[in-house]
Design a protein around this motif. Structure first.
Motif, mmCIF file in Angstrom:
data_model
loop_
_atom_site.group_PDB
_atom_site.id
_atom_site.type_symbol
_atom_site.label_atom_id
_atom_site.label_comp_id
_atom_site.label_asym_id
_atom_site.label_seq_id
_atom_site.Cartn_x
_atom_site.Cartn_y
_atom_site.Cartn_z
ATOM 1 N N VAL A 109 22.202 -4.136 -16.559
ATOM 2 C CA VAL A 109 23.505 -4.787 -16.616
ATOM 3 C C VAL A 109 24.434 -4.097 -15.633
ATOM 4 N N ASN A 110 25.370 -4.878 -15.129
ATOM 5 C CA ASN A 110 26.353 -4.371 -14.184
ATOM 6 C C ASN A 110 27.675 -4.194 -14.931
ATOM 7 N N HIS A 111 28.092 -2.940 -15.104
ATOM 8 C CA HIS A 111 29.366 -2.613 -15.746
ATOM 9 C C HIS A 111 30.350 -2.193 -14.669
ATOM 10 N N ALA A 112 31.275 -3.071 -14.330
ATOM 11 C CA ALA A 112 32.332 -2.768 -13.351
ATOM 12 C C ALA A 112 31.757 -2.239 -12.044
ATOM 13 N N GLY A 113 30.692 -2.869 -11.565
ATOM 14 C CA GLY A 113 30.115 -2.498 -10.280
ATOM 15 C C GLY A 113 29.050 -1.415 -10.342
ATOM 16 N N THR A 114 28.723 -0.949 -11.545
ATOM 17 C CA THR A 114 27.720 0.096 -11.702
ATOM 18 C C THR A 114 26.558 -0.440 -12.540
#
Length: 124
Positions: A109-114
């Motif tokens: 998953v991508n959390h705020a670009g991470t």
């Protein structure tokens, strides 16, 4: 879908490198807080439980190498991705050389670009 899976592959290679470092602090930021890891012998839920289990594995299996091979992206979008791969690697348990192999499926998953690992399923 993103134009390229290159950033996802970079994440998987960083995960592989962090695992092979046997430095648990390198893995912590790569695993989502609500992650679930499923193995042939059971499941773990939550980053703390997963990190604790991995630390125990590092202590039990010396010199383990965890290579990720035949990486294939099943799907990848801006916020999530799924891949599958093969793993096989040597290690030392109780002074004796051992080797394991199997298949893995991961959900990222991508959390705020991470990117982070949300689920890992390993089977022999």
């Amino acid at each position: 879908m993103p134009e390229s899976s290159a950033p996802l592959t970079e994440f998987i290679r960083a995960y592989e490198q962090a695992t092979n470092s046997h430095d648990i602090t390198q893995l912590v930021p790569l695993i989502a807080s609500g992650a679930v890891y499923r193995f042939s012998d059971g499941s773990l839920r939550g980053r703390e439980a997963i990190i604790s289990d991995i630390a125990e594995t590092f202590a039990a299996i010396r010199d383990e190498i965890y290579p990720i091979d035949d990486l294939e992206w099943i799907t990848h979008r801006d916020d999530d991705a799924i891949c599958r791969y093969r793993f096989a690697g040597p290690g030392t348990i109780d002074g004796q050389p051992r080797s394991g192999r199997g298949r893995g499926t991961n959900v990222l998953v991508n959390h705020a670009g991470t990117w982070q690992m949300l689920q890992e399923h390993l089977s022999a």
